[in-house]
Design a protein around this motif. Structure first.
Motif, mmCIF file in Angstrom:
data_model
loop_
_atom_site.group_PDB
_atom_site.id
_atom_site.type_symbol
_atom_site.label_atom_id
_atom_site.label_comp_id
_atom_site.label_asym_id
_atom_site.label_seq_id
_atom_site.Cartn_x
_atom_site.Cartn_y
_atom_site.Cartn_z
ATOM 1 N N LEU A 156 0.810 -1.206 0.000
ATOM 2 C CA LEU A 156 0.000 0.000 0.000
ATOM 3 C C LEU A 156 0.853 1.269 0.000
ATOM 4 O O LEU A 156 0.481 2.273 -0.601
ATOM 5 N N ARG A 157 2.013 1.252 0.645
ATOM 6 C CA ARG A 157 2.941 2.401 0.578
ATOM 7 C C ARG A 157 3.370 2.652 -0.863
ATOM 8 O O ARG A 157 3.394 3.789 -1.338
ATOM 9 N N ARG A 158 3.699 1.586 -1.557
ATOM 10 C CA ARG A 158 4.140 1.720 -2.953
ATOM 11 C C ARG A 158 2.996 2.152 -3.868
ATOM 12 O O ARG A 158 3.201 2.939 -4.791
ATOM 13 N N VAL A 159 1.811 1.634 -3.604
ATOM 14 C CA VAL A 159 0.642 2.050 -4.391
ATOM 15 C C VAL A 159 0.377 3.528 -4.153
ATOM 16 O O VAL A 159 0.140 4.284 -5.102
ATOM 17 N N ARG A 160 0.429 3.969 -2.907
ATOM 18 C CA ARG A 160 0.186 5.381 -2.586
ATOM 19 C C ARG A 160 1.203 6.264 -3.310
ATOM 20 O O ARG A 160 0.856 7.324 -3.831
ATOM 21 N N ALA A 161 2.448 5.830 -3.396
ATOM 22 C CA ALA A 161 3.486 6.609 -4.088
ATOM 23 C C ALA A 161 3.201 6.698 -5.589
ATOM 24 O O ALA A 161 3.452 7.726 -6.214
ATOM 25 N N ALA A 162 2.666 5.616 -6.146
ATOM 26 C CA ALA A 162 2.399 5.577 -7.592
ATOM 27 C C ALA A 162 1.045 6.182 -7.950
ATOM 28 O O ALA A 162 0.896 6.767 -9.024
ATOM 29 N N ARG A 163 0.069 6.032 -7.080
ATOM 30 C CA ARG A 163 -1.310 6.472 -7.354
ATOM 31 C C ARG A 163 -1.886 7.143 -6.117
ATOM 32 O O ARG A 163 -2.533 6.504 -5.287
ATOM 33 N N ALA A 164 -1.650 8.432 -5.984
ATOM 34 C CA ALA A 164 -2.120 9.180 -4.815
ATOM 35 C C ALA A 164 -3.640 9.138 -4.689
ATOM 36 O O ALA A 164 -4.183 9.284 -3.595
ATOM 37 N N ASP A 165 -4.338 8.910 -5.794
ATOM 38 C CA ASP A 165 -5.802 8.895 -5.801
ATOM 39 C C ASP A 165 -6.406 7.549 -5.395
ATOM 40 O O ASP A 165 -7.619 7.440 -5.219
ATOM 41 N N ALA A 166 -5.589 6.520 -5.243
ATOM 42 C CA ALA A 166 -6.096 5.173 -4.943
ATOM 43 C C ALA A 166 -6.697 5.105 -3.546
ATOM 44 O O ALA A 166 -6.200 5.727 -2.608
ATOM 45 N N ARG A 167 -7.783 4.338 -3.435
ATOM 46 C CA ARG A 167 -8.346 4.030 -2.113
ATOM 47 C C ARG A 167 -7.570 2.836 -1.578
ATOM 48 O O ARG A 167 -7.396 1.840 -2.283
ATOM 49 N N LEU A 168 -7.110 2.944 -0.338
ATOM 50 C CA LEU A 168 -6.302 1.889 0.263
ATOM 51 C C LEU A 168 -7.013 1.320 1.482
ATOM 52 O O LEU A 168 -7.346 2.056 2.420
ATOM 53 N N VAL A 169 -7.215 -0.001 1.457
ATOM 54 C CA VAL A 169 -7.874 -0.698 2.559
ATOM 55 C C VAL A 169 -6.953 -1.824 3.013
ATOM 56 O O VAL A 169 -6.484 -2.628 2.193
ATOM 57 N N LEU A 170 -6.682 -1.872 4.302
ATOM 58 C CA LEU A 170 -5.841 -2.920 4.867
ATOM 59 C C LEU A 170 -6.709 -3.860 5.689
ATOM 60 O O LEU A 170 -7.484 -3.415 6.539
ATOM 61 N N VAL A 171 -6.601 -5.164 5.416
ATOM 62 C CA VAL A 171 -7.368 -6.200 6.096
ATOM 63 C C VAL A 171 -6.456 -6.916 7.074
ATOM 64 O O VAL A 171 -5.299 -7.218 6.747
ATOM 65 N N SER A 172 -6.981 -7.199 8.271
ATOM 66 C CA SER A 172 -6.164 -7.918 9.246
ATOM 67 C C SER A 172 -7.040 -8.583 10.294
ATOM 68 O O SER A 172 -8.144 -8.119 10.580
ATOM 69 N N GLY A 173 -6.510 -9.637 10.864
ATOM 70 C CA GLY A 173 -7.150 -10.292 11.998
ATOM 71 C C GLY A 173 -6.714 -9.666 13.313
ATOM 72 O O GLY A 173 -7.244 -9.986 14.365
ATOM 73 N N HIS A 174 -5.736 -8.767 13.263
ATOM 74 C CA HIS A 174 -5.267 -8.066 14.462
ATOM 75 C C HIS A 174 -6.234 -6.942 14.814
ATOM 76 O O HIS A 174 -6.973 -6.457 13.956
ATOM 77 N N PRO A 175 -6.208 -6.466 16.055
ATOM 78 C CA PRO A 175 -7.062 -5.330 16.425
ATOM 79 C C PRO A 175 -6.751 -4.096 15.563
ATOM 80 O O PRO A 175 -5.599 -3.857 15.189
ATOM 81 N N VAL A 176 -7.776 -3.322 15.261
ATOM 82 C CA VAL A 176 -7.641 -2.157 14.385
ATOM 83 C C VAL A 176 -6.592 -1.178 14.909
ATOM 84 O O VAL A 176 -5.784 -0.664 14.141
ATOM 85 N N ASP A 177 -6.565 -0.934 16.220
ATOM 86 C CA ASP A 177 -5.596 0.027 16.752
ATOM 87 C C ASP A 177 -4.161 -0.449 16.540
ATOM 88 O O ASP A 177 -3.265 0.343 16.253
ATOM 89 N N TYR A 178 -3.926 -1.761 16.627
ATOM 90 C CA TYR A 178 -2.599 -2.311 16.349
ATOM 91 C C TYR A 178 -2.232 -2.090 14.882
ATOM 92 O O TYR A 178 -1.123 -1.658 14.565
#
Length: 104
Positions: free
Chosen positions: A54-76
Motif C-alpha cells: 500500500l505504501r508503494r501504491v500510494r506513491a504511484a497512485r495518490a488517488d487510490a483508495r487503500l484498505v488494509l485487512v487484518s485479523g489483528h485489532p484495528v488500533d494495532y
C-alpha cells in the motif's frame, strides 16, 4: 483471499486477484492511471506485506483508495501502518456489505 474476491465480485464486479504483493504492484503500475483504483491488501502477504504494497501504491497512485485487512485489532494495525494514509482498516471477520462500503 478467494472468499474475499468472491464477496467483492458480488458488490463491485470488476475485481483483479493476485497471489502476492509483488504481482499486484506490477499490475497496478502497468494499469491505466485514469481508471479508479481501490486496493485491498492483507497485512500478512507473501513476498511483500500489505503495508509495503500500500505504501508503494500510494506513491504511484495518490488517488487510490487503500484498505488494509487484518485479523489483528484495528488500533494495532493503525499503529503498524504509521503515517500511511489508509482509507480504512477492515477487521476480520467481515461481510460483503462492509466490503462494499469500504471499497466504493
Amino acid at each position: 483471499r478467494h472468499v474475499l474476491v468472491r464477496m467483492l465480485r458480488t458488490v463491485a464486479g470488476d475485481v483483479l486477484e493476485f497471489a502476492d504483493g509483488s504481482s499486484a504492484l506490477a499490475a497496478i503500475e502497468a494499469a491505466d492511471a485514469r481508471r479508479p483504483l481501490c486496493v485491498i491488501a492483507d497485512l500478512a502477504m507473501p513476498e511483500m506485506d500489505g503495508i509495503e504494497l500500500l505504501r508503494r501504491v500510494r506513491a504511484a497512485r495518490a488517488d487510490a483508495r487503500l484498505v488494509l485487512v487484518s485479523g489483528h485489532p484495528v488500533d494495532y494495525v493503525e499503529q503498524v501502518a504509521g503515517d500511511l494514509l489508509l482509507d480504512a482498516v477492515l477487521a476480520k471477520p467481515f461481510d460483503a456489505e462492509q466490503l462494499r462500503t469500504l471499497a466504493m
